[in-house]
Design an enzyme around this catalytic site. Structure first.
Site, short mmCIF file in Angstrom:
data_model
loop_
_atom_site.label_atom_id
_atom_site.label_comp_id
_atom_site.label_asym_id
_atom_site.label_seq_id
_atom_site.Cartn_x
_atom_site.Cartn_y
_atom_site.Cartn_z
N PRO A 189 0.79 -1.22 0.00
CA PRO A 189 0.00 0.00 0.00
C PRO A 189 0.83 1.28 0.00
O PRO A 189 1.86 1.36 0.68
CB PRO A 189 -0.83 -0.11 1.28
CG PRO A 189 -0.11 -1.10 2.13
CD PRO A 189 0.53 -2.06 1.18
N ASN A 190 0.35 2.22 -0.79
CA ASN A 190 0.89 3.59 -0.87
C ASN A 190 2.20 3.68 -1.65
O ASN A 190 2.70 4.78 -1.89
CB ASN A 190 1.05 4.22 0.53
CG ASN A 190 -0.26 4.23 1.29
OD1 ASN A 190 -1.24 4.74 0.77
ND2 ASN A 190 -0.30 3.66 2.48
N ARG B 65 5.32 10.87 -2.38
CA ARG B 65 4.98 10.56 -0.99
C ARG B 65 6.19 10.76 -0.07
O ARG B 65 7.18 10.04 -0.20
CB ARG B 65 4.57 9.08 -0.97
CG ARG B 65 4.28 8.55 0.40
CD ARG B 65 4.15 7.04 0.38
NE ARG B 65 3.91 6.58 1.73
CZ ARG B 65 4.14 5.36 2.17
NH1 ARG B 65 4.61 4.44 1.35
NH2 ARG B 65 3.92 5.03 3.42
N TYR C 148 11.26 8.69 1.68
CA TYR C 148 11.28 7.60 0.69
C TYR C 148 12.05 7.93 -0.59
O TYR C 148 12.21 7.07 -1.45
CB TYR C 148 9.84 7.19 0.35
CG TYR C 148 9.08 6.68 1.56
CD1 TYR C 148 9.52 5.55 2.24
CD2 TYR C 148 7.96 7.34 2.03
CE1 TYR C 148 8.85 5.08 3.36
CE2 TYR C 148 7.27 6.88 3.15
CZ TYR C 148 7.71 5.75 3.81
OH TYR C 148 7.05 5.30 4.91
N ASN D 255 8.19 -5.53 -0.57
CA ASN D 255 8.02 -4.36 0.28
C ASN D 255 6.53 -4.27 0.55
O ASN D 255 5.75 -3.78 -0.28
CB ASN D 255 8.53 -3.08 -0.40
CG ASN D 255 8.42 -1.88 0.54
OD1 ASN D 255 7.83 -1.97 1.61
ND2 ASN D 255 9.00 -0.75 0.13
N ALA E 226 2.96 -0.77 4.99
CA ALA E 226 2.49 -0.85 6.38
C ALA E 226 1.94 -2.23 6.75
O ALA E 226 1.87 -2.57 7.94
CB ALA E 226 1.44 0.23 6.62
N HIS F 104 12.73 -2.57 2.46
CA HIS F 104 12.16 -1.27 2.80
C HIS F 104 13.09 -0.16 2.33
O HIS F 104 14.31 -0.29 2.44
CB HIS F 104 11.96 -1.12 4.32
CG HIS F 104 11.03 -2.13 4.88
ND1 HIS F 104 9.67 -2.07 4.69
CD2 HIS F 104 11.27 -3.25 5.60
CE1 HIS F 104 9.11 -3.12 5.27
NE2 HIS F 104 10.06 -3.85 5.83
N ARG G 272 12.42 4.41 13.10
CA ARG G 272 11.23 5.26 13.00
C ARG G 272 10.26 4.95 14.16
O ARG G 272 10.69 4.46 15.19
CB ARG G 272 10.59 5.07 11.62
CG ARG G 272 11.55 5.46 10.48
CD ARG G 272 10.93 5.26 9.11
NE ARG G 272 9.73 6.08 8.96
CZ ARG G 272 8.81 5.86 8.00
NH1 ARG G 272 8.98 4.86 7.15
NH2 ARG G 272 7.76 6.63 7.92
C1 DQA Z 1 8.14 1.08 4.04
C2 DQA Z 1 8.19 1.24 5.56
C3 DQA Z 1 6.82 1.03 6.18
O1 DQA Z 1 6.89 1.22 7.58
C4 DQA Z 1 5.82 2.01 5.60
O2 DQA Z 1 4.54 1.74 6.11
C5 DQA Z 1 5.81 2.02 4.13
C6 DQA Z 1 7.09 1.98 3.42
C7 DQA Z 1 9.50 1.42 3.39
O3 DQA Z 1 9.72 1.02 2.26
O4 DQA Z 1 10.32 2.12 3.99
O5 DQA Z 1 4.77 2.14 3.49
O6 DQA Z 1 7.84 -0.27 3.75
#
Ligand code: DQA
Length: 144
Positions: A11-12, A19, A24, A76, A79, A102, A109
């Site tokens: 996700p995301n 983002r 990132y 990856n 979350a 990641h 974090r």
């Molecule tokens: C992530 C780290 C996760 O904690 C976060 O929720 C992400 C990205 C990373 O690539 O650093 O969505 O997986």
């Protein structure tokens, strides 16, 4: 036949580049795909990169990795990493090696990112190096 590495993104991660670039980086997922494909070609491998915001898709793709004979999976899970027992079970259900990836270093974090259900089931983890995390994971996958 060319071995394929699945690169599964949760996700995301479709929003990479826009983002939280301070965390990132500025590469989009397409940028990462291009870099992985270039390196994979040198290694004699193929990349199948996918992204979904839905947990079940990631689980289906993990099953497909085994069914379709992927050499390894770079995962990856975003979350879902920190919450998904279903992903933990899926990784444990397949013999195909899964490498947790990641961009950021979750351990540096928020405390809710310190738990990784993916990491508990994965072959290993590479985190904290931005796009390079994916590249390093590909090197590892090539050597498995
Ligand atoms: C992530 C780290 C996760 O904690 C976060 O929720 C992400 C990205 C990373 O690539 O650093 O969505 O997986």
């Amino acid at each position: 036949m060319t071995d394929t590495i699945f690169v599964l993104n949760g996700p995301n991660l479709n929003l990479l580049g826009m983002r939280e670039p301070d965390i990132y980086g500025s590469d989009t997922l397409d940028d990462i795909a291009g870099k992985l494909e270039d390196r994979a070609r040198d290694l004699g491998l193929a990349i199948d990169l996918r992204q979904s915001n839905h947990e079940g898709h990631l689980i289906d793709w993990l099953h497909e990795a085994q069914g379709g004979g992927a050499k390894a999976v770079l995962l990856n899970a975003g979350a879902f990493t920190h919450s998904s027992i279903a992903l933990y079970d899926a990784i444990r259900s397949i013999a195909t090696p899964v490498i947790e990836v990641h961009l950021s270093n979750p351990l540096a974090r928020d405390s809710f990112r310190h738990q990784s259900f993916v990491g508990r089931a994965a072959r290993g983890t590479i985190s904290g190096f931005g796009t390079l995390s994916y590249m390093l994971a590909l090197e590892a996958a090539a050597r498995l």
